[in-house]
Design a protein around this motif. Sequence first.
Motif, PDB file in Angstrom:
ATOM      1  N   ASN A   1     -71.260  44.542 -14.187  1.00 15.84           N
ATOM      2  CA  ASN A   1     -70.258  44.138 -12.685  1.00 15.84           C
ATOM      3  C   ASN A   1     -68.767  45.098 -13.405  1.00 15.84           C
ATOM      4  O   ASN A   1     -67.915  45.057 -13.319  1.00 15.84           O
ATOM      5  CB  ASN A   1     -69.330  42.666 -13.524  1.00 15.84           C
ATOM      6  CG  ASN A   1     -69.526  42.840 -14.698  1.00 15.84           C
ATOM      7  OD1 ASN A   1     -69.328  42.713 -15.274  1.00 15.84           O
ATOM      8  ND2 ASN A   1     -68.951  40.947 -15.226  1.00 15.84           N
TER       9      ASN A   1
ATOM     10  N   GLN B   1     -67.838  38.063   3.603  1.00 17.66           N
ATOM     11  CA  GLN B   1     -69.892  38.172   2.995  1.00 17.66           C
ATOM     12  C   GLN B   1     -70.639  39.034   2.945  1.00 17.66           C
ATOM     13  O   GLN B   1     -70.934  39.366   1.836  1.00 17.66           O
ATOM     14  CB  GLN B   1     -70.350  36.895   3.576  1.00 17.66           C
ATOM     15  CG  GLN B   1     -69.968  35.835   3.849  1.00 17.66           C
ATOM     16  CD  GLN B   1     -70.277  34.824   1.674  1.00 17.66           C
ATOM     17  OE1 GLN B   1     -71.251  34.987   1.291  1.00 17.66           O
ATOM     18  NE2 GLN B   1     -69.436  33.953   1.587  1.00 17.66           N
TER      19      GLN B   1
ATOM     20  N   LEU C   1     -64.794  43.180  -5.923  1.00 18.34           N
ATOM     21  CA  LEU C   1     -66.101  43.912  -5.622  1.00 18.34           C
ATOM     22  C   LEU C   1     -66.621  44.056  -6.487  1.00 18.34           C
ATOM     23  O   LEU C   1     -66.592  45.229  -6.931  1.00 18.34           O
ATOM     24  CB  LEU C   1     -66.185  43.302  -3.877  1.00 18.34           C
ATOM     25  CG  LEU C   1     -65.217  42.766  -3.367  1.00 18.34           C
ATOM     26  CD1 LEU C   1     -65.256  43.639  -1.779  1.00 18.34           C
ATOM     27  CD2 LEU C   1     -65.341  41.451  -3.284  1.00 18.34           C
TER      28      LEU C   1
ATOM     29  N   ALA D   1     -69.010  34.953  -6.542  1.00 19.39           N
ATOM     30  CA  ALA D   1     -68.143  35.908  -6.167  1.00 19.39           C
ATOM     31  C   ALA D   1     -66.836  35.534  -5.810  1.00 19.39           C
ATOM     32  O   ALA D   1     -66.505  34.512  -5.956  1.00 19.39           O
ATOM     33  CB  ALA D   1     -69.090  36.156  -4.343  1.00 19.39           C
TER      34      ALA D   1
ATOM     35  N   GLY E   1     -74.151  40.100  -9.329  1.00 18.89           N
ATOM     36  CA  GLY E   1     -73.965  39.028  -8.440  1.00 18.89           C
ATOM     37  C   GLY E   1     -74.911  37.495  -8.659  1.00 18.89           C
ATOM     38  O   GLY E   1     -76.430  37.976  -9.479  1.00 18.89           O
TER      39      GLY E   1
ATOM     40  N   LEU F   1     -61.624  36.053  -2.040  1.00 21.46           N
ATOM     41  CA  LEU F   1     -61.146  37.117  -0.632  1.00 21.46           C
ATOM     42  C   LEU F   1     -59.126  36.340  -0.974  1.00 21.46           C
ATOM     43  O   LEU F   1     -59.324  35.926  -0.419  1.00 21.46           O
ATOM     44  CB  LEU F   1     -61.762  38.477  -0.524  1.00 21.46           C
ATOM     45  CG  LEU F   1     -62.832  39.100  -0.933  1.00 21.46           C
ATOM     46  CD1 LEU F   1     -63.647  38.587  -1.023  1.00 21.46           C
ATOM     47  CD2 LEU F   1     -62.695  40.586   0.198  1.00 21.46           C
TER      48      LEU F   1
ATOM     49  N   THR G   1     -69.036  41.459   0.236  1.00 16.28           N
ATOM     50  CA  THR G   1     -69.566  41.787  -1.449  1.00 16.28           C
ATOM     51  C   THR G   1     -71.161  41.308  -1.437  1.00 16.28           C
ATOM     52  O   THR G   1     -71.390  41.965  -2.382  1.00 16.28           O
ATOM     53  CB  THR G   1     -69.181  39.785  -1.319  1.00 16.28           C
ATOM     54  OG1 THR G   1     -67.825  38.994  -1.079  1.00 16.28           O
ATOM     55  CG2 THR G   1     -69.121  39.472  -3.298  1.00 16.28           C
ATOM     56  N   GLN G   2     -71.653  41.122  -0.251  1.00 15.16           N
ATOM     57  CA  GLN G   2     -73.501  41.648  -1.215  1.00 15.16           C
ATOM     58  C   GLN G   2     -73.474  42.885  -0.579  1.00 15.16           C
ATOM     59  O   GLN G   2     -74.294  43.618  -1.731  1.00 15.16           O
ATOM     60  CB  GLN G   2     -74.120  40.787   0.791  1.00 15.16           C
ATOM     61  CG  GLN G   2     -74.667  39.219   0.318  1.00 15.16           C
ATOM     62  CD  GLN G   2     -75.064  38.959   1.711  1.00 15.16           C
ATOM     63  OE1 GLN G   2     -75.706  39.372   2.289  1.00 15.16           O
ATOM     64  NE2 GLN G   2     -75.352  37.507   1.467  1.00 15.16           N
TER      65      GLN G   2
ATOM     66  N   GLN H   1     -72.558  44.227  -4.235  1.00 15.24           N
ATOM     67  CA  GLN H   1     -73.458  43.526  -4.783  1.00 15.24           C
ATOM     68  C   GLN H   1     -74.759  44.355  -4.892  1.00 15.24           C
ATOM     69  O   GLN H   1     -75.437  44.652  -6.342  1.00 15.24           O
ATOM     70  CB  GLN H   1     -73.637  42.101  -5.069  1.00 15.24           C
ATOM     71  CG  GLN H   1     -72.595  41.311  -5.262  1.00 15.24           C
ATOM     72  CD  GLN H   1     -72.850  39.903  -4.874  1.00 15.24           C
ATOM     73  OE1 GLN H   1     -73.679  39.196  -3.942  1.00 15.24           O
ATOM     74  NE2 GLN H   1     -71.707  39.023  -5.263  1.00 15.24           N
TER      75      GLN H   1
ATOM     76  N   ALA I   1     -68.469  48.968   0.428  1.00 16.97           N
ATOM     77  CA  ALA I   1     -67.473  47.841   1.353  1.00 16.97           C
ATOM     78  C   ALA I   1     -66.790  47.809   2.304  1.00 16.97           C
ATOM     79  O   ALA I   1     -66.456  46.758   3.312  1.00 16.97           O
ATOM     80  CB  ALA I   1     -66.695  47.814   0.334  1.00 16.97           C
TER      81      ALA I   1
ATOM     82  N   LYS J   1     -59.716  40.499 -10.126  1.00 19.01           N
ATOM     83  CA  LYS J   1     -60.444  40.110  -9.726  1.00 19.01           C
ATOM     84  C   LYS J   1     -60.471  41.501  -7.725  1.00 19.01           C
ATOM     85  O   LYS J   1     -59.738  42.370  -8.206  1.00 19.01           O
ATOM     86  CB  LYS J   1     -60.064  39.539  -8.272  1.00 19.01           C
ATOM     87  CG  LYS J   1     -59.995  37.693  -8.892  1.00 19.01           C
ATOM     88  CD  LYS J   1     -59.645  37.010  -8.042  1.00 19.01           C
ATOM     89  CE  LYS J   1     -58.953  37.061  -6.926  1.00 19.01           C
ATOM     90  NZ  LYS J   1     -58.844  35.674  -5.808  1.00 19.01           N
TER      91      LYS J   1
END
Length: 371
Positions: A216, A202, A287, A296, A291, A299, A205-206, A209, A176, A285
């Motif tokens: 999760n 983005q 990250l 998602a 996914g 934020l 987040t990706q 994932q 992250a 919540k």
Amino acid sequence: MEMLTIGAFARASRLSPKALRLYDELELLRPARVDPDTGYRYYAPEQLEQARLVAWLRRLGMPLAGIREVCALEPAAAAREIRAFWARVESETATRRDLAAFLVDHLSRTAPSDRSDPSFPGNPSEDTTMLELRYSALSDTGLVRPANQDTAYAGTRVLAVADGFGSGGAPASCAAVEALKFLDSEPLPAGSVLNLLEDAVQGATQAVQEVAGPTNEIGTTLTAMVWTGSQLALVHIGDSRAYLLRDGGLFRITHDHTMIQSMLDEGRLTPEEATVHPQRALLLKALTGGGGSAPAPALDVRLHDALVGDRYLLCSDGLSAVVPEATIRDTLAAAPGPDEAAQALVGAANDSGGPDNVSCVVADLVNAESQ
Ligand code: MN
């Protein structure tokens, strides 16, 4: 007990027959009896109160499922549910209000016709271009955990703390933060703060994932600030925190995405109860992996006006859960520079037992020439 026809009940409740038929279809208010031959609906006089309540709750904007729940409760419990519903509405509105303010502020600053006028309110004054961050980042395993899953980072523009959880927590928090570092290594193009923040969000987040995979159960918090040259853009999800020390006062500028914070917001819990609640670390919540199965989580994104002399602290819950805010304030205020502040705060967490990984990023906003 005398039954009322739908027409009589409508007059008595001041609702239209159409509304009453809708409430029946939505299972919010069932007639006391439906004639099996004619299909006519009949209502009992004691249903008047509930009919009015349904109408008021619909006016309030409560979803159908909530109305059904409230109508089935005793008055005291119903009152608690309505209070909790409204607290959620206000908290969601507050998030949208922040986003609206962010956009208004951003567009005001980037409007070409305003830019040439230095007296335009909201235009950065000349000297803000001379401001810069002095920073320090420190992350420590603490005294109990076998490994450090936190990541702390500070650079000329990016400040970030991430608190990983699950079996791949360390790679998640690292990913992250890594995803934000590009903001440090290139000049920020003017007028594209929105794009850069979107890319950062983005990307983070990706990246999480990808390292967390399909579950999760693995993920990370992320609290980051990006210095744009005149403002700090805040990106936040989870229960790590950002604080501002200004004029001797300590202000928390993030909102925890935790079950406990929601219960506090909704008035279901007192602050005293919250500090000892067994589920106080439960995140609403973060990250995470997994996914594709779910959208998602959003934020929080906000622009924050910074002033010379501001001292910022980003920290994981390894600090805020064990060190009282008054101690955090005093420690931050007493330290001559960011390095000393970060060391003292990590030390304070470990003096309190160091039950969790602890990370602190401290940054001062200073005039560039004051070396
Ligand atoms: Mn933690």
